[in-house]
Write an enzyme that holds these catalytic residues in place. Sequence first.
Site, PDB file in Angstrom:
ATOM      1  N   ASP A  16     -22.931 -14.945  -3.688  1.00 14.31           N
ATOM      2  CA  ASP A  16     -21.465 -15.011  -3.582  1.00 14.31           C
ATOM      3  C   ASP A  16     -21.009 -16.461  -3.451  1.00 14.31           C
ATOM      4  O   ASP A  16     -20.536 -16.874  -2.388  1.00 14.31           O
ATOM      5  CB  ASP A  16     -20.985 -14.167  -2.395  1.00 14.31           C
ATOM      6  CG  ASP A  16     -21.235 -12.681  -2.622  1.00 14.31           C
ATOM      7  OD1 ASP A  16     -21.146 -12.240  -3.783  1.00 14.31           O
ATOM      8  OD2 ASP A  16     -21.524 -11.974  -1.639  1.00 14.31           O
ATOM      9  N   LYS A  38     -27.667 -10.421  -7.083  1.00 12.35           N
ATOM     10  CA  LYS A  38     -26.385  -9.816  -7.452  1.00 12.35           C
ATOM     11  C   LYS A  38     -25.372 -10.905  -7.777  1.00 12.35           C
ATOM     12  O   LYS A  38     -25.170 -11.837  -6.989  1.00 12.35           O
ATOM     13  CB  LYS A  38     -25.847  -8.953  -6.310  1.00 12.35           C
ATOM     14  CG  LYS A  38     -24.530  -8.269  -6.660  1.00 12.35           C
ATOM     15  CD  LYS A  38     -24.174  -7.215  -5.634  1.00 12.35           C
ATOM     16  CE  LYS A  38     -23.304  -7.715  -4.515  1.00 12.35           C
ATOM     17  NZ  LYS A  38     -21.923  -8.071  -4.918  1.00 12.35           N
ATOM     18  N   ASP A  65     -22.111  -7.094 -10.610  1.00 10.75           N
ATOM     19  CA  ASP A  65     -21.206  -6.256  -9.805  1.00 10.75           C
ATOM     20  C   ASP A  65     -19.771  -6.471 -10.285  1.00 10.75           C
ATOM     21  O   ASP A  65     -18.991  -7.151  -9.630  1.00 10.75           O
ATOM     22  CB  ASP A  65     -21.380  -6.633  -8.327  1.00 10.75           C
ATOM     23  CG  ASP A  65     -20.656  -5.680  -7.399  1.00 10.75           C
ATOM     24  OD1 ASP A  65     -20.214  -4.600  -7.850  1.00 10.75           O
ATOM     25  OD2 ASP A  65     -20.541  -6.021  -6.200  1.00 10.75           O
ATOM     26  N   LYS A  67     -17.643  -3.845 -11.276  1.00  7.05           N
ATOM     27  CA  LYS A  67     -16.792  -2.687 -10.963  1.00  7.05           C
ATOM     28  C   LYS A  67     -15.809  -2.403 -12.101  1.00  7.05           C
ATOM     29  O   LYS A  67     -14.587  -2.428 -11.941  1.00  7.05           O
ATOM     30  CB  LYS A  67     -16.051  -2.889  -9.644  1.00  7.05           C
ATOM     31  CG  LYS A  67     -17.002  -3.066  -8.465  1.00  7.05           C
ATOM     32  CD  LYS A  67     -16.276  -3.097  -7.147  1.00  7.05           C
ATOM     33  CE  LYS A  67     -17.199  -3.225  -5.964  1.00  7.05           C
ATOM     34  NZ  LYS A  67     -17.835  -4.550  -5.829  1.00  7.05           N
ATOM     35  N   LEU A  68     -16.361  -2.072 -13.260  1.00  7.90           N
ATOM     36  CA  LEU A  68     -15.519  -1.839 -14.440  1.00  7.90           C
ATOM     37  C   LEU A  68     -14.639  -0.599 -14.273  1.00  7.90           C
ATOM     38  O   LEU A  68     -15.060   0.392 -13.683  1.00  7.90           O
ATOM     39  CB  LEU A  68     -16.388  -1.632 -15.685  1.00  7.90           C
ATOM     40  CG  LEU A  68     -17.306  -2.757 -16.125  1.00  7.90           C
ATOM     41  CD1 LEU A  68     -17.934  -2.400 -17.479  1.00  7.90           C
ATOM     42  CD2 LEU A  68     -16.572  -4.077 -16.224  1.00  7.90           C
ATOM     43  N   ASP A  70     -11.416   0.898 -17.005  1.00 10.83           N
ATOM     44  CA  ASP A  70     -10.420   0.654 -18.066  1.00 10.83           C
ATOM     45  C   ASP A  70     -10.432   1.893 -18.951  1.00 10.83           C
ATOM     46  O   ASP A  70     -11.052   2.908 -18.603  1.00 10.83           O
ATOM     47  CB  ASP A  70     -10.804  -0.628 -18.847  1.00 10.83           C
ATOM     48  CG  ASP A  70      -9.589  -1.306 -19.472  1.00 10.83           C
ATOM     49  OD1 ASP A  70      -8.724  -0.603 -20.026  1.00 10.83           O
ATOM     50  OD2 ASP A  70      -9.505  -2.543 -19.409  1.00 10.83           O
ATOM     51  N   ASN A  73     -12.829   3.423 -24.359  1.00 16.89           N
ATOM     52  CA  ASN A  73     -13.337   2.577 -25.451  1.00 16.89           C
ATOM     53  C   ASN A  73     -13.713   1.187 -24.930  1.00 16.89           C
ATOM     54  O   ASN A  73     -14.763   0.645 -25.264  1.00 16.89           O
ATOM     55  CB  ASN A  73     -12.269   2.475 -26.548  1.00 16.89           C
ATOM     56  CG  ASN A  73     -12.730   1.619 -27.705  1.00 16.89           C
ATOM     57  OD1 ASN A  73     -13.724   1.933 -28.354  1.00 16.89           O
ATOM     58  ND2 ASN A  73     -12.031   0.527 -27.953  1.00 16.89           N
ATOM     59  N   THR A 120     -15.346   0.262   0.426  1.00 20.40           N
ATOM     60  CA  THR A 120     -15.465   0.382   1.884  1.00 20.40           C
ATOM     61  C   THR A 120     -14.293  -0.283   2.601  1.00 20.40           C
ATOM     62  O   THR A 120     -14.135  -0.109   3.809  1.00 20.40           O
ATOM     63  CB  THR A 120     -16.792  -0.220   2.397  1.00 20.40           C
ATOM     64  OG1 THR A 120     -16.969  -1.496   1.788  1.00 20.40           O
ATOM     65  CG2 THR A 120     -17.961   0.676   2.071  1.00 20.40           C
ATOM     66  N   ARG A 211     -24.817 -13.128   3.175  1.00 23.08           N
ATOM     67  CA  ARG A 211     -24.789 -14.231   4.139  1.00 23.08           C
ATOM     68  C   ARG A 211     -25.965 -14.328   5.099  1.00 23.08           C
ATOM     69  O   ARG A 211     -26.353 -15.452   5.440  1.00 23.08           O
ATOM     70  CB  ARG A 211     -23.453 -14.191   4.900  1.00 23.08           C
ATOM     71  CG  ARG A 211     -22.291 -14.590   4.000  1.00 23.08           C
ATOM     72  CD  ARG A 211     -20.961 -14.147   4.526  1.00 23.08           C
ATOM     73  NE  ARG A 211     -20.808 -12.704   4.400  1.00 23.08           N
ATOM     74  CZ  ARG A 211     -19.717 -12.029   4.747  1.00 23.08           C
ATOM     75  NH1 ARG A 211     -18.683 -12.674   5.272  1.00 23.08           N
ATOM     76  NH2 ARG A 211     -19.652 -10.729   4.583  1.00 23.08           N
TER      77      ARG A 211
HETATM   78  O1  C5P Z   1     -22.675 -11.460   2.885  1.00 24.66           O
HETATM   79  P1  C5P Z   1     -22.871  -9.951   2.897  1.00 24.66           P
HETATM   80  O2  C5P Z   1     -24.289  -9.528   3.203  1.00 24.66           O
HETATM   81  O3  C5P Z   1     -21.841  -9.260   3.751  1.00 24.66           O
HETATM   82  O4  C5P Z   1     -22.598  -9.543   1.378  1.00 24.66           O
HETATM   83  C1  C5P Z   1     -22.599  -8.215   0.962  1.00 24.66           C
HETATM   84  C2  C5P Z   1     -22.365  -8.147  -0.517  1.00 24.66           C
HETATM   85  O5  C5P Z   1     -22.219  -6.785  -0.886  1.00 24.66           O
HETATM   86  C3  C5P Z   1     -21.109  -8.866  -1.012  1.00 24.66           C
HETATM   87  O6  C5P Z   1     -21.376  -9.342  -2.325  1.00 24.66           O
HETATM   88  C4  C5P Z   1     -20.075  -7.754  -1.046  1.00 24.66           C
HETATM   89  O7  C5P Z   1     -19.079  -7.989  -2.016  1.00 24.66           O
HETATM   90  C5  C5P Z   1     -20.932  -6.567  -1.455  1.00 24.66           C
HETATM   91  N1  C5P Z   1     -20.387  -5.268  -1.085  1.00 24.66           N
HETATM   92  C6  C5P Z   1     -20.101  -4.917   0.231  1.00 24.66           C
HETATM   93  N2  C5P Z   1     -19.601  -3.673   0.504  1.00 24.66           N
HETATM   94  C7  C5P Z   1     -19.382  -2.800  -0.478  1.00 24.66           C
HETATM   95  C8  C5P Z   1     -19.674  -3.123  -1.797  1.00 24.66           C
HETATM   96  C9  C5P Z   1     -20.180  -4.392  -2.061  1.00 24.66           C
HETATM   97  O8  C5P Z   1     -20.320  -5.696   1.140  1.00 24.66           O
HETATM   98  N3  C5P Z   1     -18.940  -1.597  -0.184  1.00 24.66           N
END
Ligand code: C5P
Length: 239
Positions: A16, A38, A65, A67-68, A70, A73, A120, A211
């Site tokens: 990230d 990711k 990641d 998250k498409l 639309d 087609n 979430t 992180r």
């Molecule tokens: O830094 P951290 O471990 O919190 O990162 C979690 C990763 O998982 C981030 O890229 C976040 O966007 C992703 N993510 C999340 N919760 C979700 C879906 C994806 O934390 N429900």
Amino acid sequence: MPNSLSPRERLIVALDTARIEDAERLVDELGQVVVFYKVGMELAYGGGLALVSRLAASGKKAFLDLKLHDIPNTVERATAQVARLGATFLTVHAYPQTMRAAVAGAANSGLKLLAVTVLTSADDADLAEAGYAIGVQALVKKRGAQAQAAGIDGLVASAAEASALRAELGRDLILVTPGIRPAGADLGDQKRVATPARAIADGADYLVVGRPITEAADPRGAAEAIVAEIAQAAGHSPG
Ligand code: C5P
């Protein structure tokens, strides 16, 4: 779940970062310890798509990641493009029409599709505000079943949702779980977290960790410790 996975293959590190140079530095620093990365929307819009291809070409795996969502087609054609990049996982929102289109776009490729049931960040009040007459728990369950019916390979789910989804939908479904924090780690903005061992025990196949690794003083050591915890929870050697 893919039973043959080694503990190391079950860790996905979330890159990230805004700048591609920072992501590449992390990949170099983590070396052989991490095999799966990711790339989310932020990095994808900053050169991350080319990084996905470079990772695939160097023998690593990439989870895009995006998250498409639309018209069918567009989703089908975009999914086929992602498959050509060499990504291993791609996320789509769990709307039946979108999921069916993505499945068509991924046909005859190595790309596996993961559905995001309900973000979430959304609670029951957010769903009501968006016009839904159904709560988060019921919608997660409903969309999980619809994902399976559409031929989706897996779901992104919190550890708290994982065991119920596993019980409901069986072993074949791939479960990918973010919100992972080793005991004592800083939560950041995550509210519902689980330790690596807890998430594995709850039925997760893959853990997404950002992180706790990327902001650690010693990212490589932090990743090694998580792989060791996965190994212990899964009853394997780290592999
Ligand atoms: O830094 P951290 O471990 O919190 O990162 C979690 C990763 O998982 C981030 O890229 C976040 O966007 C992703 N993510 C999340 N919760 C979700 C879906 C994806 O934390 N429900």
